[in-house]
Design an enzyme around this catalytic site. Structure first.
Site, short mmCIF file in Angstrom:
data_model
loop_
_atom_site.label_atom_id
_atom_site.label_comp_id
_atom_site.label_asym_id
_atom_site.label_seq_id
_atom_site.Cartn_x
_atom_site.Cartn_y
_atom_site.Cartn_z
CG PHE A 79 -2.17 -0.76 1.12
CD1 PHE A 79 -3.32 -0.19 0.58
CD2 PHE A 79 -2.20 -2.08 1.54
CE1 PHE A 79 -4.49 -0.92 0.46
CE2 PHE A 79 -3.37 -2.83 1.44
CZ PHE A 79 -4.51 -2.24 0.90
CG ASP A 80 1.08 5.69 -2.09
OD1 ASP A 80 2.24 6.03 -1.77
OD2 ASP A 80 0.17 6.50 -2.33
CG LEU A 81 1.75 4.77 3.94
CD1 LEU A 81 2.92 5.06 4.88
CD2 LEU A 81 0.56 4.25 4.71
CB THR A 136 -3.05 5.16 -1.14
OG1 THR A 136 -2.51 5.58 -2.40
CG2 THR A 136 -3.64 3.76 -1.30
CG ASP A 163 -2.31 8.60 -4.83
OD1 ASP A 163 -2.22 9.81 -5.14
OD2 ASP A 163 -1.49 8.05 -4.07
#
Length: 224
Positions: free
Chosen positions: A7-9, A12, A180
């Protein structure tokens, strides 16, 4: 099919724009600089230009951090303000201004209960990202964190993703990147032969080659 979800942070799981707005306004107040929306636009142009240079590997992360407020204050004519000190304070404030994207915690809960291994894959500053995850109570969902400051490479560099694969001792086919950023997340994952999900939270419907696209994080479990 997938075992590990990356996961990007920012933008996102964590609402970086809300945190950035909070931190910038507070920093301007502490610096005795009257805040206006145009002031933030001016800062953001400088900041985004530096981030694009970083993604192209033209500058280092430290150079970016040292320069963004230094250039911003110089452009405003505030030669008496210390840009490097302002940067340190800004990062502290970013850690305090922690906000989640819609349905972020609910989605992580579903995926964790489904048995997926969850990891962060972010270009952010390590301590800032950790503090923000702690503040929003999502830190414990993750099995580990891959943040560029400690990895040694920035997304979309394929070495960033190779580092993750080597650390997890896992194949590309077992990994899915979710983010994103069309350049840092999507192009970076595709260049590394890793499947990806484009999180189009603003529903811009931009053309991309991601295997999946969602506009709501809650749709993630159903697409893969």
């Amino acid at each position: 099919m997938y075992k590990a979800l990356l996961f990007d942070l920012d933008d996102t799981l964590l609402d970086f724009k809300a945190a950035e707005d909070f931190a910038f306004k507070q920093l301007m107040q502490e610096s005795n600089v009257p805040y206006t929306q145009q002031l933030f636009v001016q800062y953001d142009e400088i900041n985004q230009q530096l981030w694009r240079q970083l993604e192209r590997q033209e500058i280092t992360k430290q150079y970016l951090l040292d320069q963004r407020f230094t250039r911003f204050f110089a452009a405003l004519g505030y030669d008496n303000l210390d840009g490097i000190a302002a940067e340190r304070r800004f990062r502290q404030l970013l850690g305090e201004g922690a906000f989640l994207m819609p349905n972020a915690k609910e989605t992580l809960t579903v995926l964790k209960h489904a048995g997926y291994q969850l990891y962060t894959a972010s270009n952010g500053v390590y301590q800032t990202q950790i503090r923000r995850m702690q503040a929003t109570q999502i830190l414990d969902f993750f099995d580990g964190h891959f943040i560029s400051e400690t990895v040694g490479y920035e997304k979309p560099n394929v070495k960033f993703f190779e580092y993750i694969l080597n650390e997890l001792k896992i194949t590309k086919q077992d990994v899915l990147m979710i983010g994103d950023g069309l350049n840092s997340d999507i192009k970076g994952a595709l260049a590394s032969d890793i499947d990806c999900v484009y999180y189009d939270y603003a529903n811009r419907q931009q053309a991309n080659d991601a295997q999946y696209t969602v506009t709501d994080l809650l749709d993630l479990p159903s697409v893969f």
